[in-house]
Design an enzyme around this catalytic site. Structure first.
Site, short mmCIF file in Angstrom:
data_model
loop_
_atom_site.label_atom_id
_atom_site.label_comp_id
_atom_site.label_asym_id
_atom_site.label_seq_id
_atom_site.Cartn_x
_atom_site.Cartn_y
_atom_site.Cartn_z
N HIS A 185 13.70 15.25 0.04
CA HIS A 185 13.12 15.67 1.33
C HIS A 185 13.98 15.33 2.54
O HIS A 185 13.76 15.87 3.61
CB HIS A 185 11.74 15.04 1.54
CG HIS A 185 10.71 15.47 0.55
ND1 HIS A 185 10.40 16.81 0.32
CD2 HIS A 185 9.89 14.76 -0.26
CE1 HIS A 185 9.46 16.87 -0.61
NE2 HIS A 185 9.14 15.65 -0.99
N GLY A 201 0.80 -1.23 0.00
CA GLY A 201 0.00 0.00 0.00
C GLY A 201 0.82 1.27 0.00
O GLY A 201 0.28 2.37 -0.13
#
Length: 342
Positions: free
Chosen positions: A135, A21
């Site tokens: 990031h 997922g």
């Protein structure tokens, strides 16, 4: 004159799995490489199995404690690190998965080796689609990124280059890279990204301009959702042209996050592969040594098409709109989808 292109790919880099997922799929890298080979683009560039970055390489930017944690934590021993997880922002977005440190070594080493080859004039363009994890912060993971390969590659470029320009066309703000170089004028960061409505990471306001020696060396172009090719390029071209004229960098790092494409699972822009590629072509035509890295991109078939197409632009090779046969053909089904014009 066509440019000398080096392309970095570790056959194992696509075998890591963030978890069921999770939107980040390293497997996309195997699909892209397969397309690159089946289009014959490998004949137009040098392909290297890249160096794997060591903990020492990573500590050129990250803290020793954080890298030590990444080296030691595994899904099996995670219980022993409970108090460290939130400290290093490791959890849902940045899970601990099997081979985590190895994955970081592979994508970081490829960007680092790309920078070394550019420094030594062994190529004009270096490509690492596994990199671009913009990031990651000095002390922590963030936004699916653990080690900031871009910052480490730029630090390497700074050994030979007085001024390095960083350009980011990911839908998310390149916050980790901006933060790393916020106080210096030796790196100029330019990020085009969605801003507002609590969109991750929440930074990238146009008034974030750098500080101290770095004041005016951070450029942010905050955009609204739905921007299309024409509007995007209308902003991109004059901004980059002005930056080049003002800053005159001798090396460029281009982060090509494909989550700015229309239909991305996490993005909200409306760029086509051609429009995204137009930015890459524009940067290539500046004729400055360039490290090209990947980044975001969460609808696998779109990312694979986009970065394959951009590889073709970087090596000056026209490729057919029809996908060649590869072992990953099912990712592009139904057939009507992949014969349609990109």
């Amino acid at each position: 004159m066509s440019k000398k292109v080096s392309y970095f790919y570790n056959p194992d880099v696509g075998n890591f799995h963030y978890g069921t997922g999770h939107p980040m799929k390293p497997h996309r890298l195997s699909v892209i490489h397969s397309l690159v080979l089946n289009y014959g683009l490998n004949n137009k560039m040098q392909i290297y199995r890249p160096y794997k970055a060591s903990a020492h390489d990573m500590c050129r930017f990250h803290s020793d404690e954080y890298i030590d944690f990444l080296q030691r934590v595994t899904p099996q021993n995670i219980q022993a690190f409970t108090k460290h997880l939130s400290h290093y922002n490791v959890g849902d977005d940045c899970p601990v998965f099997h081979g985590l440190f190895d994955f970081c070594s592979m994508y970081t080493g490829a960007s680092l080796e790309g920078a070394v080859k550019l420094n030594n004039n062994h190529c004009d363009i270096a490509i690492n689609w596994s990199g671009g994890l913009h990031h990651a912060k000095k002390f922590e993971a963030s936004g699916f990124c653990y080690v900031n390969d871009i910052v480490i590659a730029i630090l390497e470029l700074l050994k030979y280059h007085a001024r390095v320009l960083y350009i980011d066309i990911d839908v998310h703000h390149g916050d980790g890279v901006q933060e790393a170089f916020y106080l210096t004028d030796r790196v100029m960061t330019v990020s085009f990204h969605k801003y507002g409505n609590f969109f991750f990471p929440g930074t990238g306001d146009m008034y974030e301009i750098g500080a101290e020696s770095g004041r005016y060396y951070s450029v942010n172009v905050p955009l609204k959702e739905g921007i299309d090719d024409g509007s995007y390029f209308q902003v991109f071209k004059p901004v980059i042209s002005s930056v080049m004229e003002f800053y005159q960098p001798t090396a460029i790092v281009l982060q090509c996050g494909a989550d700015s494409l229309a239909g991305d699972r996490l993005g909200c822009f409306s760029l086509s592969t051609k429009g995204h590629g137009e930015c890459v072509k524009f940067v290539k035509d500046l004729n400055v040594p360039t490290l090209v890295v990947g980044g975001g991109g969460y609808t696998l078939r779109n990312v694979a098409r986009c970065w394959t197409y951009e590889t073709s632009l970087l090596v000056d090779e026209q490729i057919s709109n029809e996908l060649p046969y590869t072992e990953y053909l099912e990712f592009f089904a139904p057939i009507s989808l992949y014969i349609r014009k990109w």
